[in-house]
Design a protein around this motif. Structure first.
Motif, PDB file in Angstrom:
ATOM      1  N   GLU A  98       0.852  -1.196   0.000  1.00  0.00           N
ATOM      2  CA  GLU A  98       0.000   0.000   0.000  1.00  0.00           C
ATOM      3  C   GLU A  98       0.886   1.243   0.000  1.00  0.00           C
ATOM      4  O   GLU A  98       2.066   1.185   0.352  1.00  0.00           O
ATOM      5  CB  GLU A  98      -0.928   0.026   1.213  1.00  0.00           C
ATOM      6  CG  GLU A  98      -2.001  -1.045   1.220  1.00  0.00           C
ATOM      7  CD  GLU A  98      -3.148  -0.752   0.268  1.00  0.00           C
ATOM      8  OE1 GLU A  98      -3.131   0.327  -0.365  1.00  0.00           O
ATOM      9  OE2 GLU A  98      -4.059  -1.607   0.149  1.00  0.00           O
ATOM     10  N   GLY A 123       1.257   7.085   4.016  1.00  0.00           N
ATOM     11  CA  GLY A 123       0.597   8.353   4.329  1.00  0.00           C
ATOM     12  C   GLY A 123      -0.897   8.384   4.109  1.00  0.00           C
ATOM     13  O   GLY A 123      -1.511   9.437   4.297  1.00  0.00           O
ATOM     14  N   SER A 124      -1.512   7.264   3.735  1.00  0.00           N
ATOM     15  CA  SER A 124      -2.961   7.254   3.506  1.00  0.00           C
ATOM     16  C   SER A 124      -3.570   5.980   4.093  1.00  0.00           C
ATOM     17  O   SER A 124      -2.983   4.896   3.971  1.00  0.00           O
ATOM     18  CB  SER A 124      -3.279   7.293   2.010  1.00  0.00           C
ATOM     19  OG  SER A 124      -2.784   8.475   1.421  1.00  0.00           O
ATOM     20  N   PRO A 125      -4.727   6.087   4.752  1.00  0.00           N
ATOM     21  CA  PRO A 125      -5.400   4.870   5.235  1.00  0.00           C
ATOM     22  C   PRO A 125      -5.823   4.010   4.051  1.00  0.00           C
ATOM     23  O   PRO A 125      -5.979   4.504   2.928  1.00  0.00           O
ATOM     24  CB  PRO A 125      -6.609   5.417   5.994  1.00  0.00           C
ATOM     25  CG  PRO A 125      -6.840   6.779   5.447  1.00  0.00           C
ATOM     26  CD  PRO A 125      -5.501   7.310   5.043  1.00  0.00           C
ATOM     27  N   PHE A 126      -6.018   2.732   4.294  1.00  0.00           N
ATOM     28  CA  PHE A 126      -6.402   1.821   3.221  1.00  0.00           C
ATOM     29  C   PHE A 126      -7.394   0.797   3.769  1.00  0.00           C
ATOM     30  O   PHE A 126      -7.636   0.719   4.976  1.00  0.00           O
ATOM     31  CB  PHE A 126      -5.179   1.129   2.612  1.00  0.00           C
ATOM     32  CG  PHE A 126      -4.260   0.493   3.620  1.00  0.00           C
ATOM     33  CD1 PHE A 126      -4.422  -0.841   3.996  1.00  0.00           C
ATOM     34  CD2 PHE A 126      -3.230   1.228   4.212  1.00  0.00           C
ATOM     35  CE1 PHE A 126      -3.585  -1.432   4.917  1.00  0.00           C
ATOM     36  CE2 PHE A 126      -2.380   0.644   5.139  1.00  0.00           C
ATOM     37  CZ  PHE A 126      -2.557  -0.687   5.498  1.00  0.00           C
ATOM     38  N   ARG A 173     -11.294  -0.043   7.811  1.00  0.00           N
ATOM     39  CA  ARG A 173     -10.285   0.988   7.558  1.00  0.00           C
ATOM     40  C   ARG A 173      -9.031   0.675   8.370  1.00  0.00           C
ATOM     41  O   ARG A 173      -9.095   0.487   9.583  1.00  0.00           O
ATOM     42  CB  ARG A 173     -10.833   2.357   7.962  1.00  0.00           C
ATOM     43  CG  ARG A 173      -9.883   3.521   7.772  1.00  0.00           C
ATOM     44  CD  ARG A 173     -10.527   4.801   8.274  1.00  0.00           C
ATOM     45  NE  ARG A 173      -9.688   5.964   8.075  1.00  0.00           N
ATOM     46  CZ  ARG A 173      -8.722   6.342   8.926  1.00  0.00           C
ATOM     47  NH1 ARG A 173      -8.471   5.626  10.018  1.00  0.00           N
ATOM     48  NH2 ARG A 173      -8.005   7.426   8.681  1.00  0.00           N
ATOM     49  N   GLU A 223      -3.211   4.864   8.362  1.00  0.00           N
ATOM     50  CA  GLU A 223      -2.066   5.148   7.495  1.00  0.00           C
ATOM     51  C   GLU A 223      -0.762   4.706   8.150  1.00  0.00           C
ATOM     52  O   GLU A 223      -0.611   4.716   9.376  1.00  0.00           O
ATOM     53  CB  GLU A 223      -2.006   6.636   7.173  1.00  0.00           C
ATOM     54  CG  GLU A 223      -1.769   7.524   8.390  1.00  0.00           C
ATOM     55  CD  GLU A 223      -1.808   8.994   8.027  1.00  0.00           C
ATOM     56  OE1 GLU A 223      -0.794   9.672   8.265  1.00  0.00           O
ATOM     57  OE2 GLU A 223      -2.855   9.440   7.517  1.00  0.00           O
ATOM     58  N   GLN A 276       3.775   4.645   7.545  1.00  0.00           N
ATOM     59  CA  GLN A 276       4.922   5.186   6.826  1.00  0.00           C
ATOM     60  C   GLN A 276       5.648   4.044   6.116  1.00  0.00           C
ATOM     61  O   GLN A 276       5.353   2.867   6.319  1.00  0.00           O
ATOM     62  CB  GLN A 276       5.858   5.904   7.806  1.00  0.00           C
ATOM     63  CG  GLN A 276       5.206   7.069   8.527  1.00  0.00           C
ATOM     64  CD  GLN A 276       4.574   8.067   7.565  1.00  0.00           C
ATOM     65  OE1 GLN A 276       5.212   8.510   6.598  1.00  0.00           O
ATOM     66  NE2 GLN A 276       3.309   8.409   7.803  1.00  0.00           N
ATOM     67  N   ILE A 319       4.717  -1.061   2.897  1.00  0.00           N
ATOM     68  CA  ILE A 319       4.259   0.304   2.600  1.00  0.00           C
ATOM     69  C   ILE A 319       5.346   0.951   1.768  1.00  0.00           C
ATOM     70  O   ILE A 319       6.479   1.147   2.237  1.00  0.00           O
ATOM     71  CB  ILE A 319       3.992   1.114   3.883  1.00  0.00           C
ATOM     72  CG1 ILE A 319       2.986   0.379   4.775  1.00  0.00           C
ATOM     73  CG2 ILE A 319       3.487   2.512   3.532  1.00  0.00           C
ATOM     74  CD1 ILE A 319       1.620   0.172   4.155  1.00  0.00           C
TER      75      ILE A 319
END
Length: 338
Positions: free
Chosen positions: A184, A187-190, A257, A260, A262, A289
């Motif tokens: 993934e 810096g963004s939730p997935f 959810r 996020e 790093q 990530i």
């Protein structure tokens, strides 16, 4: 001897003697025992096993031998049902006869064996449940569970009580799993794809892991208990999710959810135990990530292999990237992977 003869003539070996005959068992034989023993067989009828069932069942009825009667009648019903085409009408008839039999013998320990037969059918139906087809078969597992619970509550030491307990344990067992993409963006939730059964709350913990150490340890030790030690790694996120109490004992799915992260390599643990202590109540996924992705192109005949590194978000090429390729091999002498 009669029982042995029935067992033989009900087998596929005995049926080989009937090759070329188009006649099959009629659904008219799927009837309550008192109707079955009064059926007039044609002298030319070669259903020897059914004639034997009829004679022996009539004998047990005259002798008032409840245990032997019910045991043999259950075998007879199962045999006839198994020879009929699988149609909903046939199953409904079979279940109706079994249910009436169960009601008639509630004051006898054979009640458990009959209950087990009925619960087994409901359990098979329940495993066919598909939410895309609506609620068909959704509550069959609950029916099977209730039937067996009632039976062993009345007769805990009866024959087939353990078989009923096995059905209950299988139906009530807690299961869950989490599927994640292998990589993934940072810096963004997935989203993760969660499946769950017989639980209303799951706990999640994400820890950072050294990928080289994980790779080395996964080659030599695949025991689930060894995964627990990773829980002592630095915790990045820790949270829980409340789930609907469906009460149907079916497996359900949901998207959740995931916070996020790093750049790095992580393990995502899932447990219905908030302390994450028991490996039997623990599932996990690994995830990278990264902003990078790659694609390969190989030509076996030419012996060429090309790897292209791309920006995961934009899809554009990335230059000056150091690439390390790993290959896993099994060492037969030591029975380990390296």
């Amino acid at each position: 001897l009669a029982n042995r003869a029935i067992n033989y003539f009900s087998t596929s070996d005995a049926q080989l003697t009937k090759i070329g005959e188009s006649k099959t068992i009629s659904k008219n034989f799927l009837v309550p025992v008192k109707d079955f023993v009064n059926i007039d067989f044609d002298e030319q009828d070669k259903q020897i096993e059914l004639k034997l069932y009829q004679r022996l069942l009539a004998f047990h009825l005259d002798e008032n031998n409840t245990s032997a009667l019910v045991d043999l009648d259950l075998k007879r019903l199962q045999y006839v049902y198994s020879q009929l085409p699988f149609e909903k009408e046939n199953q409904e008839t079979y279940l109706s006869i079994l249910s009436n039999l169960r009601s008639n013998y509630k004051n006898n320990p054979v009640y458990v064996e009959i209950s087990w037969k009925i619960a087994s059918i409901y359990m098979q139906n329940g495993h066919k449940y598909n939410p895309e087809n609506g609620d068909e078969d959704r509550w069959e597992l609950k029916k099977a569970d209730s039937i067996c619970l009632e039976a062993i509550d009345l007769y805990p030491d009866a024959i087939k009580a353990n078989a009923c307990k096995n059905i209950i344990n299988d139906i009530q067992k807690t299961n869950f799993s989490l599927k994640l993409n292998a990589v993934e963006l940072p810096g963004s939730p997935f989203l993760g794809y969660l499946s769950f059964k017989n639980t209303t709350k799951l706990n999640f913990k994400i820890v950072e892991v050294d990928p080289d150490k994980f790779r080395e340890q996964s080659l030599t030790n695949r025991e689930k208990n060894q995964l627990v030690k990773y829980l002592n790694n630095p915790v990045v996120h820790n949270w829980s999710v409340d789930l609907p109490d469906t009460k149907d004992h079916q497996t359900h799915t949901a998207e959740i959810r995931v916070p996020e992260l790093q750049k790095g390599f992580y393990m995502v643990f899932v447990s219905d135990n908030e302390n994450f202590k028991n490996a039997d109540e623990l599932e996990y996924n690994t995830i990278w990530i990264s902003e990078l992705s790659y694609t390969t192109n190989s030509e076996l005949e030419a012996g060429s292999f090309e790897l292209y590194v791309l920006d995961r978000k934009k899809g554009t090429p990335v230059s000056e990237v150091n690439v390390t390729i790993y290959r896993k091999e099994f060492q037969g002498r030591d029975r380990v992977y390296t």
